[in-house]
Design an enzyme around this catalytic site. Structure first.
Site, PDB file in Angstrom:
ATOM      1  N   SER A 143       0.945  -5.344  -1.445  1.00 60.10           N
ATOM      2  CA  SER A 143       0.109  -4.222  -0.890  1.00 60.10           C
ATOM      3  C   SER A 143       1.354  -3.284  -0.290  1.00 60.10           C
ATOM      4  O   SER A 143       2.008  -4.063   0.402  1.00 60.10           O
ATOM      5  CB  SER A 143      -0.849  -4.642   0.067  1.00 60.10           C
ATOM      6  OG  SER A 143      -1.759  -5.448  -0.670  1.00 60.10           O
ATOM      7  N   ASP A 160      -8.814  -6.325   1.687  1.00 61.02           N
ATOM      8  CA  ASP A 160      -7.577  -6.407   1.122  1.00 61.02           C
ATOM      9  C   ASP A 160      -7.450  -7.476  -0.164  1.00 61.02           C
ATOM     10  O   ASP A 160      -6.566  -7.678  -0.906  1.00 61.02           O
ATOM     11  CB  ASP A 160      -6.493  -6.897   2.097  1.00 61.02           C
ATOM     12  CG  ASP A 160      -5.034  -6.756   1.557  1.00 61.02           C
ATOM     13  OD1 ASP A 160      -4.698  -5.804   0.896  1.00 61.02           O
ATOM     14  OD2 ASP A 160      -4.147  -7.784   2.026  1.00 61.02           O
ATOM     15  N   GLN A 215      -5.727   1.701  -1.536  1.00 58.69           N
ATOM     16  CA  GLN A 215      -4.439   0.920  -1.587  1.00 58.69           C
ATOM     17  C   GLN A 215      -3.723   1.277  -2.437  1.00 58.69           C
ATOM     18  O   GLN A 215      -3.966   1.059  -3.740  1.00 58.69           O
ATOM     19  CB  GLN A 215      -4.864  -0.503  -1.377  1.00 58.69           C
ATOM     20  CG  GLN A 215      -3.577  -1.390  -1.210  1.00 58.69           C
ATOM     21  CD  GLN A 215      -3.847  -2.968  -1.043  1.00 58.69           C
ATOM     22  OE1 GLN A 215      -4.325  -3.535  -1.876  1.00 58.69           O
ATOM     23  NE2 GLN A 215      -3.979  -3.374   0.298  1.00 58.69           N
TER      24      GLN A 215
END
Lengths: 292, 292
Positions: free
Chosen positions: B233, B209, B283
């Site tokens: 995100s 991430d 993502q």
């Protein structure tokens, strides 16, 4: 129903549009029927399109889908209805998120999450569309299949489809030979569609399940006719970057970055004729050969 | 706990490994605490790693995760525990699928689906690892930050992390200038880890991430310090292609194919030092600038 051009919608497209509209049973519960495309189980793209339609029907229409993530859990039975159970997991100020489970005979056959957003301007960049021949200069799937000598029963099955597909390269599944893990297909519905944006997203979800996982087979010189091959979509994701029309030509550029452990990963970008990037796709699939 | 090398695990890594192990409340219900990394809300990678750990604890250990798809729904509060509710949506002969909802104060903050598979041989190909300098020849994140003149409070916050990161390029968020939407980072945990494969997958989910959505900002010469920027995100997906070790160097190659409508999409490939592709990532994030 407002049609864009003076083109009569084909019976099979009309049927698909009706299937995607679903029957509303309760506020968060929908029921869909299936199209039998000739292989006994429900086409994954149909479940994807219906699940997205169910989710969208619980979201304010000015919020458009910008992404979906799905798993195919069990084969769908074409002879039975599919119930779509929608969980309204979030209603935010800018984003709305839904979870959907598709159920047959008391068991989940598919699950999906999707996110919807109000339209906002923002930073813009995108990978350019590759060089490709115009769709009018290319043969249809059906023409290529006939030239390749497909069995009559396959040709009949492929004759009447809701999407017209024009591959930008000749890939003959009857005679697979190793080649780079890349393909490009033009696609559009066989007739004009009403303006409802949600319908166009659902139809693109439907169409995007074609040929994606097959791209992972290309370097290995195998196809669905190779003895012992078992090919199945495992997951599917899409990101929608801007509104689109499924009844105008779209180019799906697909490539497979990796295969290993009996699974292949493929990803794609979907462009308009003028080179705008309207959607991105990714799918992992089972590519198993038990006779290998 | 069997350690691979004679390296003492750092306190912060030890703490993260404990946080990922979770407290089992019922068969399908887990509770996790949070690490406060200094920005008030829970780091998304932590929720991702904990959710994957919760799912994995309901799956036979010989079935390894091969994919996950998640949505970040609301910011997590570092001061409260997070409950992970696991739905055993499918136990198949080859595949096991789980859905997880992370809950705080009665509301879902995150949801994920993940799929696990028994190990099977199969067709293999993958995109090669790009040319890159060896990690030993590169500066750490902390060294680069100090040279770039980061504020003392940021340097302190960055000093003590469970992952060591060595960027293969110098990107200074304090002085962002337009550049291609691509970055590569070497990463590994700051100490050796026990052999439990599920722990390594969860830790890689945690680490993946970092910097992914930031890649979508690079062409626009903006960063999280740009006035008016809001970066978050939205979703996260990973495909795991083979077993991996999070305590040995891994290269995360990231690029952003598209940004539009206040959202950016990024994708990545994670390689071992020897060039094996162990995971792929994707993502989408909110990249909004209200002052623009």
């Amino acid at each position: 129903m407002v049609l864009h051009y003076n083109v009569r919608m084909s019976v099979v497209l009309d049927e698909l549009v009706k299937l995607l509209s679903l029957e509303r049973i309760e506020e968060n519960l929908f029921r869909g029927q299936s199209q039998d495309l000739g292989w006994g189980t429900v086409f994954g793209g149909q479940v994807l399109g219906q699940a997205l339609s169910a989710a969208a029907q619980t979201v304010p229409p000015e919020r458009h889908v910008h992404s979906l993530h799905a798993y195919f859990l069990r084969p769908g039975d074409v002879s039975k209805p599919i119930v779509y159970d929608v969980d309204r997991i979030r209603d935010g100020s800018s984003f709305t998120t839904r979870r959907v489970v598709a159920i047959q005979s008391g068991r989940p056959i598919f699950n999906m999450s999707a996110s919807f957003q109000v339209s906002e301007p923002g930073y813009e960049h995108h990978e350019p569309m590759p060089e490709v021949a115009a769709p009018e200069t290319l043969k249809t799937e059906q023409q290529l299949a006939a030239e390749a000598g497909w069995p009559q029963s396959w040709l009949e099955r492929a004759a009447n489809r809701p999407f017209e597909m024009r591959p930008a390269q000749v890939i003959d599944p009857l005679r697979p030979t190793p080649r780079p893990a890349r393909r490009m297909d033009w696609l559009r519905t066989v007739g004009a569609l009403p303006d409802n944006p949600a319908l166009h997203y659902s139809l693109l979800a439907y169409a995007s399940d074609h040929h994606l996982i097959g791209t992972a087979l290309l370097p290995h010189g195998v196809s669905f006719v190779t003895p012992g091959m078992q090919i199945a979509s495992l997951d599917h994701c899409m990101w929608f970057h801007q509104p689109l029309r499924a009844d105008d030509w779209l180019l799906h550029v697909m490539e497979s970055p990796v295969a290993r452990g009996s699974r292949g990963l493929a990803r794609g970008r979907i462009y308009t004729r003028s080179g705008a990037l309207v959607a991105s796709t990714a799918q992992e699939g089972l590519i198993r050969n038990r006779q290998r």
